[in-house]
Write a protein that holds these residues in place. Structure first.
Motif, PDB file in Angstrom:
ATOM      1  N   GLY A 120       0.817  -1.196   0.000  1.00  0.00           N
ATOM      2  CA  GLY A 120       0.000   0.000   0.000  1.00  0.00           C
ATOM      3  C   GLY A 120       0.857   1.256   0.000  1.00  0.00           C
ATOM      4  N   GLY A 121       0.211   2.388  -0.271  1.00  0.00           N
ATOM      5  CA  GLY A 121       0.909   3.665  -0.194  1.00  0.00           C
ATOM      6  C   GLY A 121       1.702   4.044  -1.426  1.00  0.00           C
ATOM      7  N   VAL A 122       1.526   3.299  -2.533  1.00  0.00           N
ATOM      8  CA  VAL A 122       2.281   3.622  -3.744  1.00  0.00           C
ATOM      9  C   VAL A 122       1.459   4.479  -4.713  1.00  0.00           C
ATOM     10  CG1 VAL A 122       3.682   1.541  -3.532  1.00  0.00           C
ATOM     11  CG2 VAL A 122       1.619   1.497  -4.957  1.00  0.00           C
ATOM     12  N   GLY A 123       0.224   4.828  -4.329  1.00  0.00           N
ATOM     13  CA  GLY A 123      -0.606   5.676  -5.197  1.00  0.00           C
ATOM     14  C   GLY A 123      -1.397   4.912  -6.235  1.00  0.00           C
ATOM     15  N   LYS A 124      -1.619   3.632  -5.994  1.00  0.00           N
ATOM     16  CA  LYS A 124      -2.323   2.792  -6.958  1.00  0.00           C
ATOM     17  C   LYS A 124      -3.742   3.295  -7.237  1.00  0.00           C
ATOM     18  CE  LYS A 124      -3.713  -0.831  -5.033  1.00  0.00           C
ATOM     19  NZ  LYS A 124      -5.057  -0.203  -4.796  1.00  0.00           N
ATOM     20  N   SER A 125      -4.491   3.602  -6.179  1.00  0.00           N
ATOM     21  CA  SER A 125      -5.875   4.044  -6.362  1.00  0.00           C
ATOM     22  C   SER A 125      -5.946   5.387  -7.069  1.00  0.00           C
ATOM     23  CB  SER A 125      -6.590   4.123  -5.006  1.00  0.00           C
ATOM     24  OG  SER A 125      -6.670   2.851  -4.404  1.00  0.00           O
ATOM     25  N   THR A 126      -5.043   6.288  -6.721  1.00  0.00           N
ATOM     26  CA  THR A 126      -5.009   7.595  -7.382  1.00  0.00           C
ATOM     27  C   THR A 126      -4.741   7.430  -8.871  1.00  0.00           C
ATOM     28  OG1 THR A 126      -4.221   8.675  -5.369  1.00  0.00           O
ATOM     29  CG2 THR A 126      -3.848   9.827  -7.446  1.00  0.00           C
ATOM     30  N   LEU A 127      -3.814   6.561  -9.220  1.00  0.00           N
ATOM     31  CA  LEU A 127      -3.521   6.318 -10.632  1.00  0.00           C
ATOM     32  C   LEU A 127      -4.702   5.660 -11.330  1.00  0.00           C
ATOM     33  CD1 LEU A 127       0.201   5.097 -10.569  1.00  0.00           C
ATOM     34  CD2 LEU A 127      -0.679   7.358 -11.162  1.00  0.00           C
ATOM     35  N   THR A 128      -5.358   4.713 -10.659  1.00  0.00           N
ATOM     36  CA  THR A 128      -6.496   4.028 -11.270  1.00  0.00           C
ATOM     37  C   THR A 128      -7.629   5.003 -11.573  1.00  0.00           C
ATOM     38  OG1 THR A 128      -5.948   2.021 -10.013  1.00  0.00           O
ATOM     39  CG2 THR A 128      -8.113   2.109 -11.038  1.00  0.00           C
ATOM     40  N   ALA A 129      -7.950   5.862 -10.608  1.00  0.00           N
ATOM     41  CA  ALA A 129      -9.021   6.842 -10.810  1.00  0.00           C
ATOM     42  C   ALA A 129      -8.692   7.773 -11.966  1.00  0.00           C
ATOM     43  CB  ALA A 129      -9.242   7.639  -9.523  1.00  0.00           C
ATOM     44  N   ASN A 130      -7.474   8.273 -11.994  1.00  0.00           N
ATOM     45  CA  ASN A 130      -7.081   9.183 -13.071  1.00  0.00           C
ATOM     46  C   ASN A 130      -7.048   8.478 -14.422  1.00  0.00           C
ATOM     47  OD1 ASN A 130      -6.016  12.118 -12.344  1.00  0.00           O
ATOM     48  ND2 ASN A 130      -5.640  10.788 -10.572  1.00  0.00           N
TER      49      ASN A 130
END
Length: 382
Positions: A120-130
């Motif tokens: 966790g904490g690698v920005g996966k969700s932020t990248l997925t949303a974008n």
């Protein structure tokens, strides 16, 4: 029926339901429509009582009818579908598939792309949303499943959380759930089903184990009506736990994007999520390196997390077939600010270097053809 009656019916029938994205005529929502003098009496039936799109549909219907030559007033009568009518509608939406059957099987023309990481904490969700928003902005029909049940963040990242912390729930039409739409993307998350403790309290935690997690993911894939999608993105939880195994079992034909940071501590474990994908039959189509070196206005390069992690993951997972490093997304204060505001950076600050890198990944996915080998195409002999 007079010519004017028919003109009003055609105009009103062309109005699109904002949730189902189909015309009222196609959804059988039209009722009696007549014209007396210059007044159009228009009847429509909404899908359910308390339909969240009722005001918008009513306004669009009034505007469509009033735009017909010869009409100066609109008398709108709004009703609700009967149980039999709703049953017929859900059968139409399923396009002949039985209830509870997943529409994203091997024969589906929807590309399913899971986005995973080792930690966790690698920005996966932020990248997925974008990435989902960037693909939708290219004219593709995109769905997004937040499968990170314990650490869900997609509703906030997509701007679906209001000032009170409330998240819109899917509209239920019998046993179908219609997902909310944000930035042109159809979104579903467990966060849409949890209540806050109080007006200012946090959303409750999800304390579920394997069977409940499996059932939740399965329901997202079978009971949520996404319609015809070009791509379905799944934001996976980090690691190789229950949900990763469930998705691998339910969607062995899906493609996988692996997210890491340049740091060895992240890249080493990111490889494991890619190896699990190989074991379940999924195909790793690329690696995204997040939080890469950032270039300051004076030209100074700051590599907080080092360098080389993304390339190392791509090399480790490409032993049998090449796995490309699709992009290195630099550290970006604008990306963090946009995420906190619930507005993806690809729309809020498209000139930012991080937005450019995410658009590179979207372009690569949009260019990649759908794999049709072995799939039954919906073509009938004439």
């Amino acid at each position: 029926m007079t010519l004017l009656d028919d003109a009003v019916r055609r105009a009103v029938g062309a109005v699109v339901d904002p949730e189902l994205r189909r015309s009222l005529a196609d959804l059988d929502m039209l009722r009696e429509i007549t014209v007396t003098g210059r007044t159009a009496q228009v009847g429509i039936a909404l899908t359910i009582v308390g339909c969240p799109a009722a005001d918008r549909i009513s306004a669009d219907v009034r505007a469509a009818a009033a735009a017909v030559d010869g009409i100066s007033d609109v008398d709108l009568r709004v009703g609700v579908m009967t149980p039999d009518e709703r049953r017929a509608l859900t059968e139409k939406l399923r396009d002949g598939r039985p209830a509870r059957q997943m529409p994203f099987g091997p024969d589906s023309l929807t590309r399913v792309v899971t986005v995973t990481s080792g930690k966790g904490g690698v920005g996966k969700s932020t990248l997925t949303a974008n990435l989902a928003v960037a693909l939708a902005r290219r004219g593709l029909s995109v769905g997004l499943i937040d499968a990170d049940v314990h650490g869900f963040s997609i509703p906030g990242l997509m701007g679906l959380v209001d000032a009170t912390g409330a998240v819109p729930q899917p509209t239920r039409i019998d046993d179908l759930m219609i997902p909310p739409i944000a930035h042109g993307v159809k979104v579903i998350s467990i966060g849409m089903f949890l209540r806050r403790g109080d007006a200012a309290g946090p959303v409750g935690a999800v304390a579920w184990r394997g069977p409940m997690l499996h059932r939740t993911v399965q329901q997202f894939l079978t009971d949520v009506w996404f319609g015809d999608l070009d791509l379905l993105l799944i934001d996976m939880p980090p690691g190789t736990g229950d949900i990763a195994i469930t998705v691998g079992q339910l969607l062995p034909h899906s493609e996988v994007l692996v997210v890491t940071t340049p740091q060895a501590a992240a890249s080493d474990v990111a490889v494991r999520s890619g190896l699990l994908a190989h074991q379940t039959g999924q195909r790793v189509i690329g690696v995204i390196e997040n939080m890469a070196a950032m270039t300051l206005p004076d030209g100074t390069v700051v590599d907080v997390f080092g360098s080389g992690g993304g390339a190392a993951v791509a090399a480790a997972l490409g032993a049998d077939r090449p796995v490309p490093l699709l992009a290195s997304v630099p550290l970006s204060p604008a990306l963090r600010v946009a995420a906190d505001a619930g507005e993806p950076i690809v729309t809020r600050a498209p000139e930012d270097a991080a937005a450019h890198a995410i658009e590179e990944v979207a372009a690569a996915l949009a260019r990649a053809p759908r794999g049709l080998s072995g799939r039954a195409l919906p073509v009938r002999p004439s």
